[in-house]
Design a protein around this motif. Structure first.
Motif, PDB file in Angstrom:
ATOM      1  N   SER A   1     -13.286 -25.597  24.422  1.00  0.00           N
ATOM      2  CA  SER A   1     -12.814 -24.561  25.341  1.00  0.00           C
ATOM      3  C   SER A   1     -13.179 -24.886  26.783  1.00  0.00           C
ATOM      4  N   ILE A   2     -12.304 -24.506  27.704  1.00  0.00           N
ATOM      5  CA  ILE A   2     -12.587 -24.713  29.117  1.00  0.00           C
ATOM      6  C   ILE A   2     -13.657 -23.738  29.584  1.00  0.00           C
ATOM      7  N   ASP A   3     -14.304 -24.072  30.688  1.00  0.00           N
ATOM      8  CA  ASP A   3     -15.302 -23.182  31.254  1.00  0.00           C
ATOM      9  C   ASP A   3     -14.632 -21.973  31.903  1.00  0.00           C
TER      10      ASP A   3
ATOM     11  N   LEU B   1     -15.590 -16.096  18.989  1.00  0.00           N
ATOM     12  CA  LEU B   1     -15.328 -17.432  19.516  1.00  0.00           C
ATOM     13  C   LEU B   1     -13.916 -17.909  19.169  1.00  0.00           C
ATOM     14  N   ALA B   2     -13.734 -18.519  18.005  1.00  0.00           N
ATOM     15  CA  ALA B   2     -12.443 -19.109  17.646  1.00  0.00           C
ATOM     16  C   ALA B   2     -11.389 -18.030  17.381  1.00  0.00           C
TER      17      ALA B   2
ATOM     18  N   ARG C   1     -15.184 -35.900  28.738  1.00  0.00           N
ATOM     19  CA  ARG C   1     -16.312 -35.788  27.804  1.00  0.00           C
ATOM     20  C   ARG C   1     -16.025 -34.710  26.767  1.00  0.00           C
ATOM     21  N   ARG C   2     -15.448 -33.606  27.215  1.00  0.00           N
ATOM     22  CA  ARG C   2     -15.114 -32.520  26.290  1.00  0.00           C
ATOM     23  C   ARG C   2     -14.052 -32.975  25.288  1.00  0.00           C
TER      24      ARG C   2
ATOM     25  N   LEU D   1     -22.151 -25.843  31.323  1.00  0.00           N
ATOM     26  CA  LEU D   1     -21.102 -25.549  30.351  1.00  0.00           C
ATOM     27  C   LEU D   1     -21.083 -24.042  30.113  1.00  0.00           C
ATOM     28  N   MET D   2     -19.931 -23.397  30.321  1.00  0.00           N
ATOM     29  CA  MET D   2     -19.854 -21.952  30.112  1.00  0.00           C
ATOM     30  C   MET D   2     -18.462 -21.552  29.635  1.00  0.00           C
ATOM     31  N   PRO D   3     -18.144 -21.816  28.366  1.00  0.00           N
ATOM     32  CA  PRO D   3     -16.886 -21.289  27.835  1.00  0.00           C
ATOM     33  C   PRO D   3     -17.007 -19.790  27.590  1.00  0.00           C
TER      34      PRO D   3
END
Length: 318
Positions: free
Chosen positions: A31-33, A260-261, A57-58, A208-210
């Motif tokens: 997921s993007i930040d 989350l998902a 990297r992600r 990192l902060m999704p």
């Protein structure tokens, strides 16, 4: 009765979303930040100062854990890993669950060596100066890296301010703390000495902060005006009653580990049953829900108590 207990009691009377730990792991690495999802946030000073993990990297992380062979091999290990952690250190906090997923990621991905997790930094062994979420070695370049990670969900209160559903957290404050305190911590001379004592020389840092940002629901529309939205209980009632002839969506209540998902093709409850349950309960805390179509999750939102917005504005001094 605590907020967690009240929420769990209410959710137990509803049809719940599924918690899939592997899907949550994939969401966590892919997921993007949060700032990247909203231009007004991305342009803030704190967001521009933070060293966000590069997309390449992600992508590499997501590609590895998305492989069918990797999932077949490691998914059972993830279940055992989380089960053992929960037995030894029970914790229902979403942030802790998120960190445990990342701990597994760093332990299993061939590009990483996990050196420390939640590394405490104490002056003279007593005064706590701070804590580093993760220290890892990135093997392709042999760099020692400090990662600060968080998973966050915020509701828009004004054009500028985004507030956590529990009113205890604010996006601008969280970003500023990461930029002004958590990441610069390693530059303090005392901390540098402590890191040297651990044999650590940090080469670089990543943030990192999704998460998700939820905008107010336009209750005059037939479908939600945003993929992620929030609405008061009274507003949700108006929204549902105004589109009664078009209520083809199913609805799921989402426990925190299901935040989350995205949810898949799950049979949800009717809007009428959801609304009836909330109206007849002591509805005092926000509830995360997902709207389910024939193809899976169509949108997601928070239903909040009718006084939530006013309370949020009071916290902001508005």
């Amino acid at each position: 009765m605590t907020q967690e207990t009240i929420q769990a009691t209410m959710i137990s009377t509803l049809i719940n979303g599924q918690i899939d730990n592997w899907d949550n792991l994939l969401w966590s690495v892919g997921s993007i930040d949060i700032p990247a999802s909203e231009a007004s946030v991305a342009g803030t000073n704190a967001a521009t100062l933070l060293p966000w993990l590069p997309p390449s990297r992600r992508t590499r992380l997501l590609e590895y854990f998305s492989c069918a062979d990797v999932r077949e091999e490691l998914s059972p290990e993830l279940e055992i890993y989380l089960h053992k952690l929960n037995l030894n250190k029970p914790n229902n906090r979403l942030g802790t669950y998120f960190e445990r997923l990342w701990s597994f990621v760093f332990s299993k991905h061939p590009d990483y060596e996990l050196l420390h997790q939640n590394l405490p930094l104490r002056k003279d062994g007593k005064t706590t100066l701070g804590e580093l979420d993760f220290v890892v070695r990135y093997l392709p370049s042999n760099h020692c890296e400090h990662w600060e990670i968080a998973v966050k969900f915020y509701l828009q209160v004004t054009d500028k301010y985004w507030v956590g559903p529990g009113l205890k957290d604010r996006l601008d404050i969280k970003l500023a703390r990461m930029a002004d305190h958590q990441l610069p911590l390693i530059e303090i001379p005392t901390v540098k000495s402590l890191l040297e004592n651990h044999g650590l020389n940090i080469d670089r840092q990543w943030a990192l902060m999704p998460g998700r940002l939820f905008k107010p629901l336009d209750t005059s529309r037939q479908i939600p005006n945003h993929l992620f939205w929030w609405v008061s209980l009274s507003g949700f009632r108006s929204f549902i009653e105004s589109r009664a002839k078009h209520n083809t969506l199913g609805w799921l209540a989402l426990p925190k580990q299901a935040w989350l998902a995205p949810q898949g093709k799950i049979a949800g409850m009717t809007a009428e049953r959801l609304l009836e349950t909330l109206l007849s309960s002591n509805f005092t805390h926000p509830l995360c829900i997902a709207a389910i179509s024939r193809s899976g999750e169509a949108s997601r939102g928070f239903i909040v108590p009718d006084d939530w917005y006013q309370n949020a504005k009071q916290r902001l001094g508005k």
